[in-house]
Design an enzyme around this catalytic site. Sequence first.
Site, PDB file in Angstrom:
ATOM      1  CG  HIS B 113      -1.648   1.269   1.479  1.00 27.90           C
ATOM      2  ND1 HIS B 113      -2.729   1.675   0.746  1.00 27.90           N
ATOM      3  CD2 HIS B 113      -1.427   2.260   2.379  1.00 27.90           C
ATOM      4  CE1 HIS B 113      -3.152   2.856   1.194  1.00 27.90           C
ATOM      5  NE2 HIS B 113      -2.375   3.232   2.180  1.00 27.90           N
ATOM      6  CG  ASP B 143       6.828  17.300 -26.427  1.00 30.77           C
ATOM      7  OD1 ASP B 143       7.081  16.869 -25.286  1.00 30.77           O
ATOM      8  OD2 ASP B 143       6.092  16.703 -27.225  1.00 30.77           O
ATOM      9  CD1 TRP B 183       6.822   3.695   4.258  1.00 28.86           C
ATOM     10  CD2 TRP B 183       7.996   4.573   2.578  1.00 28.86           C
ATOM     11  NE1 TRP B 183       7.171   4.972   4.614  1.00 28.86           N
ATOM     12  CE2 TRP B 183       7.892   5.538   3.595  1.00 28.86           C
ATOM     13  CE3 TRP B 183       8.692   4.906   1.412  1.00 28.86           C
ATOM     14  CZ2 TRP B 183       8.457   6.809   3.499  1.00 28.86           C
ATOM     15  CZ3 TRP B 183       9.260   6.179   1.326  1.00 28.86           C
ATOM     16  CH2 TRP B 183       9.143   7.102   2.357  1.00 28.86           C
ATOM     17  CB  SER B 213      10.773   5.740 -13.942  1.00 28.73           C
ATOM     18  OG  SER B 213       9.692   6.604 -14.116  1.00 28.73           O
ATOM     19  CB  SER B 214      11.695   9.340 -10.242  1.00 22.77           C
ATOM     20  OG  SER B 214      10.505   8.675  -9.945  1.00 22.77           O
ATOM     21  CG  HIS B 297      11.966  14.775   5.873  1.00 19.10           C
ATOM     22  ND1 HIS B 297      10.881  14.402   6.615  1.00 19.10           N
ATOM     23  CD2 HIS B 297      11.817  16.087   5.629  1.00 19.10           C
ATOM     24  CE1 HIS B 297      10.119  15.456   6.841  1.00 19.10           C
ATOM     25  NE2 HIS B 297      10.667  16.495   6.247  1.00 19.10           N
ATOM     26  CD  GLU B 299       9.505   9.979  -2.582  1.00 23.12           C
ATOM     27  OE1 GLU B 299      10.498  10.357  -3.230  1.00 23.12           O
ATOM     28  OE2 GLU B 299       8.432   9.641  -3.114  1.00 23.12           O
ATOM     29  CE1 TYR B 301       8.093  18.632   4.000  1.00 21.06           C
ATOM     30  CE2 TYR B 301      10.477  18.539   3.994  1.00 21.06           C
ATOM     31  CZ  TYR B 301       9.290  18.716   4.673  1.00 21.06           C
ATOM     32  OH  TYR B 301       9.304  18.955   6.013  1.00 21.06           O
ATOM     33  CB  SER B 312      -0.374  28.201  -6.064  1.00 25.10           C
ATOM     34  OG  SER B 312       0.301  27.960  -4.853  1.00 25.10           O
ATOM     35  CG  HIS B 346      12.054  14.791  11.663  1.00 25.07           C
ATOM     36  ND1 HIS B 346      11.920  15.995  11.035  1.00 25.07           N
ATOM     37  CD2 HIS B 346      11.517  13.883  10.814  1.00 25.07           C
ATOM     38  CE1 HIS B 346      11.326  15.825   9.869  1.00 25.07           C
ATOM     39  NE2 HIS B 346      11.076  14.558   9.708  1.00 25.07           N
ATOM     40  CG  HIS B 347      11.621  10.370   9.539  1.00 25.49           C
ATOM     41  ND1 HIS B 347      10.307  10.235   9.207  1.00 25.49           N
ATOM     42  CD2 HIS B 347      12.069  11.454   8.853  1.00 25.49           C
ATOM     43  CE1 HIS B 347       9.958  11.192   8.341  1.00 25.49           C
ATOM     44  NE2 HIS B 347      11.009  11.943   8.112  1.00 25.49           N
ATOM     45  CB  THR B 372       4.718  24.825   5.947  1.00 27.47           C
ATOM     46  OG1 THR B 372       5.923  24.096   5.703  1.00 27.47           O
ATOM     47  CG2 THR B 372       3.556  23.991   5.474  1.00 27.47           C
ATOM     48  CE  LYS B 375       3.519  26.801  -1.273  1.00 23.31           C
ATOM     49  NZ  LYS B 375       4.078  27.821  -2.159  1.00 23.31           N
ATOM     50  NE  ARG B 494       3.504   3.351  10.950  1.00 23.35           N
ATOM     51  CZ  ARG B 494       4.462   3.935  10.219  1.00 23.35           C
ATOM     52  NH1 ARG B 494       5.414   4.646  10.799  1.00 23.35           N
ATOM     53  NH2 ARG B 494       4.470   3.828   8.925  1.00 23.35           N
TER      54      ARG B 494
END
Lengths: 189, 570
Positions: B113, B143, B183, B213-214, B297, B299, B301, B312, B346-347, B372, B375, B494
């Site tokens: 998931h 293009d 993950w 790919s990315s 981290h 990732e 964002y 926006s 912080h993780h 943040t 924004k 979890r």
Amino acid sequence: MAALPSKNLRVALIAAGVFVGMIGLSYAAVPFYKAFCKATGFGGTTQRAEKAPDKATDQFIMVRFDANTSSGLPWEFHPRQNVMKVKIGEQNMAYYDARNIGSNTNTGTAVFNVSPASAGAFFDKIQCFCFTKQTLKAGQAEELPVSFFVDPALLDDADARNIKEITLSYTFYPATDPAVQSKSVANSN
Amino acid sequence: MAMAYAVKDDHAHDDHSHDPTGWRRYVYSTNHKDIGTMYLWFAIMAGVLGGFLSVLMRMELQQPGIQIFHGLAQMVYSLPDPATVTDPAKKLAYEQGLLDNGMQMYNVFVTAHGLIMIFFMVMPAMIGGFGNWFVPLMIGAPDMAFPRMNNISFWLLIPAFLLLMLSMFAEGPSGMYGVGGGWTIYPPLSSTAGTPGPAMDFAILSIHLAGASSILGAINFITTIFNMRAPGMTLHKMPLFVWSVLVTVFLLLLSLPVLAGAITMLLTDRNFGTSFFVPSKGGDPLLFQHLFWFFGHPEVYILILPGFGIISQVISTFSKKPVFGYLGMAYAMVAIGVVGFVVWAHHMYTVGLDADTQAYFVAATMIIAVPTGVKIFSWIATMWGGSIDFRAPMYWAIGFIFLFTVGGVTGVVLANAGVDRTLHHTYYVVAHFHYVLSLGAVFAIFAGWYYWFPKITGYMYSERIAKLHFWVTFIGVNIVFFPQHFLGLAGMPRRYADYPAAYEGWNRVSSYGSYISAVGVLIFLYGMVSAYLKKVKAPDNPWGVGATTLEWTLSSPPPFHQFSTLPVIK
């Protein structure tokens, strides 16, 4: 816009270079992390010293001893003393007992660290059975010494000065690949 | 924000006789709009599958005990029926084994998931889908810079996805199937000690391909945005969506290689005798966590920044005002991207970092709340005094602001190392990151979907169905995730298929919410199909004076090739 394809190629190549560089940095992180742990005692990595300080302090600290054996190694491995009360700065000697209860000759390597992690920078070993591989014949018993001291600088460190007790822990793993083993022992020291 | 007006491009037509048709048009496609469309289809497919996995997990968690997963494991993996085991001594052991298989399968679902939603739903939808479609249109480019590379980027995703599917059915832990490590795939659970089977290798290779790919996509976007802007489209006049994609792809370029390095080390540890993360040979499993979160981290964002860009555009369009504080909005994203690289630990508050290190990571993490906040408040200021048109995309955008703010606030709570001691690895964390991602990022995607659907397809969606979709989803996801804060505060960990009966109440509520959300997905699919069937022709610009970006100067759908004469931005 005739120049666009080559301009595009240049940006793409720079970006690809950044990609390769970051891959390189991720691998460079491995030795860097080891050096960092060794230099700072991060994660309870102990230090290695030639000799103890000339003068011990009059402060005492408790050192506990812990022993573990990997399931892959048929050895009995215990500390001879569970706990020692030592003077900070004084050289001490502790003993572990190892016995091969299997039916073959085995070689093992002990990995180690101390807890709490912030004590790692102040726990110095002068001699240790963990510096080299140990080989035991079937049924053979061996006395394994470790000579250490607790660095008096611990008393001046904001994080470590309140530590009352340090646990030194060893885990014996089978040393299967001599090349990898000797390299890793060198690294983790 | 600078107003961008284009010369209306009347010369571009899609009637070139040599334009590809049929399957070649897509399989061999080098057209950014066709590739974008394929990305969107792929994301919808992956999102439905990832959502299906989550509904099954919620069905399991509706009550304590193992309800469905032992049966599911028996069915999916064709294990013998317990009734066929007649020897009473063996029967008990077999049933226990089936239970273990079911619980492993639950964890495989958790892992799949997460990986599907991150790598195969949010990223393809936002970057591959909307990014491909609208970055060239918004900057007035014909293009992408490397159209053929764009094609490879998309088609690499398909084998990546198949490998991940394959890993669910390959042996993982001995006698069981799939990757159950989440993950984050921390060793030693992901090394040969925890998952000796090939399932882990399939998953690693899947992430490798998705990463390749990315990276190719990132290089393509960077080149396109730097080199192919129309005359007059300076960086400081670029629409905020293009800014958001630019920052995102830089984060990808800098962080993904670190993940690639880490999982390659894991792969060689598993298969070729290296010892990066093997403590018995002098390695350190903790190093994996540092490398992983140095990627992980940024990732998160990467997952949300394009959403910021979409929001926006939508807020500005439907408030009929330029975005409040355009430059502040652009550089807030840059700041979030930069600071995002120095907060990874912080993780990892519970791994034994010393007090000073934790204090640094607490402070650095909290600093991210500042850009943040810039924004959030700028979006509100954009709406303030605006002539607001409450169309469906605006519903989703306002829903995004609300839900993302809730997730942001719980993020600040979790940033505190002391608080995190009790909340680490509980449902509070699950609630937090689903509020910012499952609710934040997904609401941004749906805002973009309804905003650009007329442009992409040339058809209008049904406003009534879109708003019903919004309300059902909004109510559903809040019922799923808000109670999970309570479960986390009460200490429920979890990634377990079972829990003590004391947690039953809110789990039941949360599960009901997931069924409501699933109905929301059905409404979304129904709305999409009915829009395609009804074929209500969309005008070039259905949104009026608020829609100022270049894509609205083109027809709906845009011609196959656009801007063969470059627009000039005044």
